[in-house]
Design an enzyme around this catalytic site. Structure first.
Site, PDB file in Angstrom:
ATOM      1  N   GLU A  63      17.102  30.014  -4.204  1.00 40.99           N
ATOM      2  CA  GLU A  63      18.342  29.290  -4.504  1.00 40.99           C
ATOM      3  C   GLU A  63      19.230  30.062  -5.490  1.00 40.99           C
ATOM      4  O   GLU A  63      19.145  29.850  -6.698  1.00 40.99           O
ATOM      5  CB  GLU A  63      18.043  27.893  -5.076  1.00 40.99           C
ATOM      6  N   LYS A  67      18.536  28.182  -0.169  1.00 35.21           N
ATOM      7  CA  LYS A  67      19.308  27.015  -0.607  1.00 35.21           C
ATOM      8  C   LYS A  67      20.590  27.542  -1.252  1.00 35.21           C
ATOM      9  O   LYS A  67      20.541  28.217  -2.290  1.00 35.21           O
ATOM     10  CB  LYS A  67      18.504  26.153  -1.590  1.00 35.21           C
TER      11      LYS A  67
END
Length: 300
Positions: free
Chosen positions: A182, A219
């Site tokens: 992420e 992500k």
């Protein structure tokens, strides 16, 4: 062992191909008071960290046990470490998620953000990561999540963030878990679109360099350019590309997400928007159900 392998494969197929989204229930120390305040639990309701985490556990348990929190629309859920170690109705939370809800459990493993350098915040060191990963595997966790933040279109900062994410990601994959990488791009960045273009290039290079068969999920902040990350979603080592809400309202996040058909949601604040501790069960379940349906529809 065969049962364990078949469960892993079932969970993998669900995350890779299932219809729905990943719920982010992983607020940690720094973000917990804000999450509780939005839920109507103010700081005078607890006097220390243990009591604060008891309150957030009650909040998460209410979400997880709600009728609409099920495999019909939710593929996975990301937990904070203390939540992984906790139980609902005497059942460990990761086991409860999978066996009662059909939802695949993930664990947030980062220890927060380092100070900003070169327009980005890398992750703080994780010296105890191997021990945490071993506990996660034993607890029935399928994958992990770790967050960095990119504040501006600075090539050095973005390169460093991606290099660190993938280095740790390989360590996580070696432990038998699927890492969600992420590198969030701040939605308020004045150079968000430019940062996203650099980030895409760096992610593609890092994915191409992965040992064959090393699976990761990504992500990412919903990009300014619709479909920017589509070809990353098609990369052979990418299990799924999920989107963070990043501070957008639920409606804004869902509208932007719906323009990116190869991304699904992994929302935190947007999932809990409008929920309050004082609601009756009927009010609460209706509000949460409406949020879940909205996020699910945007993820299709």
């Amino acid at each position: 062992m065969a049962q364990e392998t078949s469960t892993k494969q079932e969970q993998f197929d669900r995350i890779a191909k299932g219809k729905g989204f990943i719920a982010a229930l992983d607020q940690s120390g720094g973000s917990t008071p804000k999450a509780l305040a939005l839920y109507g639990v103010m700081e005078d309701a607890y006097s220390n960290d243990d009591e604060m985490f008891d309150e957030i556990q009650k909040m998460r348990a209410r979400i997880i046990t709600a009728p609409d929190f099920s495999s019909d629309k939710i593929l996975g859920a990301i937990l904070f470490e203390k939540t992984m170690d906790n139980a609902i109705d005497g059942i460990p939370v990761p086991v409860y998620l999978w066996e009662k809800c059909g939802v695949v459990p993930f664990l947030k493993v980062d220890k927060g953000l380092a100070d900003e350098q070169d327009g980005a915040q890398m992750m703080k060191p994780m010296p105890d990561l191997d021990a945490l990963l071993a506990r996660a595997v034993a607890a029935g966790i399928f994958g992990t999540k770790m967050r960095s933040v990119i504040k501006e279109a600075n090539e050095t900062g973005i390169k460093n963030v991606v290099a660190q994410q993938f280095e740790v990601g390989k360590q996580i994959a070696a432990a038998g878990l699927v890492p969600i990488i992420e590198p969030e791009v701040d939605i308020h960045s004045a150079t968000k679109a430019e940062a996203e273009a650099i980030l895409k290039t760096e992610l593609k290079a890092a994915l191409d360099a992965l040992p064959s068969g090393t699976k990761v999920a990504l992500k990412l902040t919903i990009p300014n350019e619709a479909g920017l990350y589509d070809d990353l979603a098609d990369h052979p080592e990418v299990v799924r590309v999920v989107a963070l809400s990043g501070g957008y309202s639920t409606d804004d996040a869902c509208a932007k997400l719906s323009q990116n058909p190869k991304m699904i949601a992994s929302f935190s604040r947007a999932l809990t928007e409008g929920l309050n501790v004082s609601m009756s069960d009927a009010e609460y379940n209706a509000a949460l159900g409406a949020n879940i349906s909205k996020i699910y529809d945007a993820s299709l």
